[in-house]
Motif scaffolding. Structure first.
Motif: not given
Length: 130
Positions: A21-24, A38-58
């Protein structure tokens, strides 16, 4: 399923075998997740979870969903460590939680892999001194 092979989040249908499973994450709404996806898909991830948030944002809703979604035998894949943790302490906490859940962890950029024996394994790059 998106054009990169990572399925969008939503209804869970477990495959007959564990799959990565991928996380970005990107830090601003203006940044694009396509390269990570694309990199997660190339690594074989069947499912990706993707956030748009600053690293400081909990508040990272897709990270929370991913932690609820994964189950023993799965592996979480990230493009790089800084996409997962806001700090070293945060990163250790998340990887520790994955370990307690029986979920492996892989970081593509740093070539870290806890799925090989359950601990971090560092791979030497070509041309690095022994």
């Amino acid at each position: 399923m998106g054009p990169t092979g990572c399925a969008p989040t939503g209804h869970r249908s477990a495959p007959p075998w564990p799959t990565p499973k991928g996380y970005g994450r990107v830090s601003t709404r203006e940044q694009n997740l396509d390269r990570q996806q694309a990199a997660l898909a190339a690594a074989g991830c069947a499912r990706c979870f993707l956030d748009k948030a600053t690293g400081k944002n909990t508040n990272r809703p897709e990270l929370t969903k991913m932690l609820d979604y994964v189950h023993p035998g799965d592996a979480l894949v990230v493009v790089s460590l800084d996409r997962l943790g806001r700090s070293l302490e945060d990163l250790i906490g998340i990887v520790g939680q994955l370990k307690r859940q029986g979920v492996g962890f892989q970081s593509l950029h740093e070539k870290l892999d806890t799925t090989a024996g359950g601990m971090f394994v560092f791979h030497r790059g070509i041309g690095m001194p022994a």
